[in-house]
Design a protein around this motif. Structure first.
Motif, PDB file in Angstrom:
ATOM      1  N   ASP A  60     -12.570   7.599 -63.138  1.00 15.26           N
ATOM      2  CA  ASP A  60     -13.909   7.495 -62.546  1.00 15.26           C
ATOM      3  C   ASP A  60     -14.620   6.226 -63.003  1.00 15.26           C
ATOM      4  O   ASP A  60     -15.289   5.565 -62.210  1.00 15.26           O
ATOM      5  CB  ASP A  60     -14.762   8.708 -62.915  1.00 15.26           C
ATOM      6  N   VAL A  61     -14.483   5.895 -64.266  1.00  5.92           N
ATOM      7  CA  VAL A  61     -15.108   4.678 -64.789  1.00  5.92           C
ATOM      8  C   VAL A  61     -14.479   3.455 -64.130  1.00  5.92           C
ATOM      9  O   VAL A  61     -15.185   2.535 -63.717  1.00  5.92           O
ATOM     10  CB  VAL A  61     -14.990   4.612 -66.331  1.00  5.92           C
ATOM     11  N   VAL A  62     -13.152   3.439 -64.015  1.00  2.21           N
ATOM     12  CA  VAL A  62     -12.469   2.303 -63.374  1.00  2.21           C
ATOM     13  C   VAL A  62     -12.942   2.161 -61.928  1.00  2.21           C
ATOM     14  O   VAL A  62     -13.251   1.053 -61.479  1.00  2.21           O
ATOM     15  CB  VAL A  62     -10.932   2.447 -63.446  1.00  2.21           C
ATOM     16  N   ARG A  63     -13.025   3.276 -61.210  1.00  2.00           N
ATOM     17  CA  ARG A  63     -13.491   3.217 -59.815  1.00  2.00           C
ATOM     18  C   ARG A  63     -14.925   2.697 -59.731  1.00  2.00           C
ATOM     19  O   ARG A  63     -15.242   1.877 -58.865  1.00  2.00           O
ATOM     20  CB  ARG A  63     -13.387   4.592 -59.158  1.00  2.00           C
ATOM     21  N   SER A  64     -15.778   3.144 -60.614  1.00  5.25           N
ATOM     22  CA  SER A  64     -17.170   2.692 -60.609  1.00  5.25           C
ATOM     23  C   SER A  64     -17.274   1.202 -60.920  1.00  5.25           C
ATOM     24  O   SER A  64     -18.012   0.470 -60.259  1.00  5.25           O
ATOM     25  CB  SER A  64     -17.997   3.483 -61.621  1.00  5.25           C
ATOM     26  N   LEU A  65     -16.543   0.753 -61.926  1.00  2.00           N
ATOM     27  CA  LEU A  65     -16.558  -0.669 -62.271  1.00  2.00           C
ATOM     28  C   LEU A  65     -15.926  -1.513 -61.173  1.00  2.00           C
ATOM     29  O   LEU A  65     -16.388  -2.620 -60.898  1.00  2.00           O
ATOM     30  CB  LEU A  65     -15.862  -0.902 -63.612  1.00  2.00           C
ATOM     31  N   ASP A  66     -14.888  -0.984 -60.534  1.00  2.00           N
ATOM     32  CA  ASP A  66     -14.267  -1.685 -59.413  1.00  2.00           C
ATOM     33  C   ASP A  66     -15.264  -1.843 -58.264  1.00  2.00           C
ATOM     34  O   ASP A  66     -15.378  -2.917 -57.672  1.00  2.00           O
ATOM     35  CB  ASP A  66     -13.021  -0.934 -58.940  1.00  2.00           C
ATOM     36  N   SER A  67     -15.989  -0.798 -57.974  1.00  5.24           N
ATOM     37  CA  SER A  67     -17.000  -0.849 -56.914  1.00  5.24           C
ATOM     38  C   SER A  67     -18.074  -1.881 -57.249  1.00  5.24           C
ATOM     39  O   SER A  67     -18.482  -2.674 -56.386  1.00  5.24           O
ATOM     40  CB  SER A  67     -17.614   0.540 -56.737  1.00  5.24           C
ATOM     41  N   LEU A  68     -18.528  -1.884 -58.492  1.00  2.64           N
ATOM     42  CA  LEU A  68     -19.516  -2.858 -58.936  1.00  2.64           C
ATOM     43  C   LEU A  68     -18.982  -4.280 -58.788  1.00  2.64           C
ATOM     44  O   LEU A  68     -19.669  -5.166 -58.269  1.00  2.64           O
ATOM     45  CB  LEU A  68     -19.894  -2.588 -60.391  1.00  2.64           C
ATOM     46  N   ALA A  69     -17.737  -4.503 -59.227  1.00  5.81           N
ATOM     47  CA  ALA A  69     -17.140  -5.835 -59.155  1.00  5.81           C
ATOM     48  C   ALA A  69     -16.989  -6.303 -57.713  1.00  5.81           C
ATOM     49  O   ALA A  69     -17.261  -7.460 -57.387  1.00  5.81           O
ATOM     50  CB  ALA A  69     -15.778  -5.835 -59.870  1.00  5.81           C
ATOM     51  N   ARG A  70     -16.591  -5.415 -56.834  1.00  2.41           N
ATOM     52  CA  ARG A  70     -16.418  -5.792 -55.422  1.00  2.41           C
ATOM     53  C   ARG A  70     -17.750  -6.107 -54.753  1.00  2.41           C
ATOM     54  O   ARG A  70     -17.855  -7.037 -53.952  1.00  2.41           O
ATOM     55  CB  ARG A  70     -15.658  -4.710 -54.675  1.00  2.41           C
ATOM     56  N   GLU A  71     -18.770  -5.346 -55.086  1.00  2.00           N
ATOM     57  CA  GLU A  71     -20.092  -5.625 -54.520  1.00  2.00           C
ATOM     58  C   GLU A  71     -20.613  -6.973 -55.022  1.00  2.00           C
ATOM     59  O   GLU A  71     -21.149  -7.771 -54.259  1.00  2.00           O
ATOM     60  CB  GLU A  71     -21.068  -4.511 -54.868  1.00  2.00           C
ATOM     61  N   ALA A  72     -20.436  -7.230 -56.314  1.00  2.00           N
ATOM     62  CA  ALA A  72     -20.865  -8.512 -56.885  1.00  2.00           C
ATOM     63  C   ALA A  72     -20.081  -9.669 -56.264  1.00  2.00           C
ATOM     64  O   ALA A  72     -20.645 -10.735 -56.004  1.00  2.00           O
ATOM     65  CB  ALA A  72     -20.671  -8.499 -58.402  1.00  2.00           C
ATOM     66  N   GLN A  73     -18.792  -9.458 -55.996  1.00  2.00           N
ATOM     67  CA  GLN A  73     -17.971 -10.501 -55.375  1.00  2.00           C
ATOM     68  C   GLN A  73     -18.496 -10.839 -53.993  1.00  2.00           C
ATOM     69  O   GLN A  73     -18.567 -12.000 -53.610  1.00  2.00           O
ATOM     70  CB  GLN A  73     -16.506 -10.046 -55.309  1.00  2.00           C
ATOM     71  N   GLN A  74     -18.901  -9.849 -53.244  1.00  2.00           N
ATOM     72  CA  GLN A  74     -19.439 -10.086 -51.905  1.00  2.00           C
ATOM     73  C   GLN A  74     -20.754 -10.858 -51.961  1.00  2.00           C
ATOM     74  O   GLN A  74     -21.053 -11.636 -51.066  1.00  2.00           O
ATOM     75  CB  GLN A  74     -19.648  -8.758 -51.164  1.00  2.00           C
ATOM     76  N   LEU A  75     -21.508 -10.660 -53.010  1.00  2.00           N
ATOM     77  CA  LEU A  75     -22.798 -11.333 -53.143  1.00  2.00           C
ATOM     78  C   LEU A  75     -22.680 -12.758 -53.671  1.00  2.00           C
ATOM     79  O   LEU A  75     -23.523 -13.592 -53.359  1.00  2.00           O
ATOM     80  CB  LEU A  75     -23.726 -10.527 -54.056  1.00  2.00           C
ATOM     81  N   GLY A  76     -21.640 -13.020 -54.484  1.00  2.00           N
ATOM     82  CA  GLY A  76     -21.607 -14.344 -55.107  1.00  2.00           C
ATOM     83  C   GLY A  76     -20.256 -14.904 -55.457  1.00  2.00           C
ATOM     84  O   GLY A  76     -20.165 -15.918 -56.142  1.00  2.00           O
ATOM     85  N   GLY A  77     -19.170 -14.255 -55.057  1.00  2.00           N
ATOM     86  CA  GLY A  77     -17.840 -14.785 -55.351  1.00  2.00           C
ATOM     87  C   GLY A  77     -17.177 -14.089 -56.524  1.00  2.00           C
ATOM     88  O   GLY A  77     -17.746 -13.203 -57.164  1.00  2.00           O
TER      89      GLY A  77
END
Length: 88
Positions: free
Chosen positions: A50-67
Motif C-alpha cells: 500500500d505504501v509503495v502504491r501510494s508513493l508511486d501514485s505521488l511520483a507519477r502525479e509529480a512527474q506529470q506536473l514537472g517531469g
C-alpha cells in the motif's frame, strides 16, 4: 526541504536508491526504486504494498506536473516529512 530543493541532491539520492550513477535525466521511479528509496530512510524495513502504491501514485502525479526529477523530489520529500525515518 532545503536538500530536496537542490536538483543535484535529488539526483544523488536517486542514484543511491537505484544503485547506479545517473546523468542529468532521471527515469521515473519504479516500484523497486521506491522500495529502495524507502529503505534509505527506514533502515532494515520494507514498505508495505500500500505504501509503495501510494508513493508511486505521488511520483507519477509529480512527474506529470514537472517531469521525472519532480517525481523523485516529491518521493524524497514524502519520505523526509514522515516522522519515523532515521539516518543509518
Amino acid at each position: 526541504e532545503k536538500i530536496t530543493a537542490i536538483n543535484d541532491a535529488v539526483r544523488f539520492a536517486a542514484a543511491q536508491a537505484m544503485g547506479v550513477p545517473v546523468d542529468s535525466q532521471l527515469p521515473i521511479p519504479l516500484a523497486g526504486d521506491i522500495t529502495a528509496a524507502f529503505e534509505l530512510f527506514y533502515t532494515g524495513r520494507s514498505p508495505s504494498s500500500d505504501v509503495v502504491r501510494s508513493l508511486d501514485s505521488l511520483a507519477r502525479e509529480a512527474q506529470q506536473l514537472g517531469g521525472e526529477i519532480e517525481s523523485w523530489r516529491f518521493l524524497f520529500l514524502a519520505l523526509c516529512i514522515s516522522p519515523g525515518w532515521q539516518i543509518p
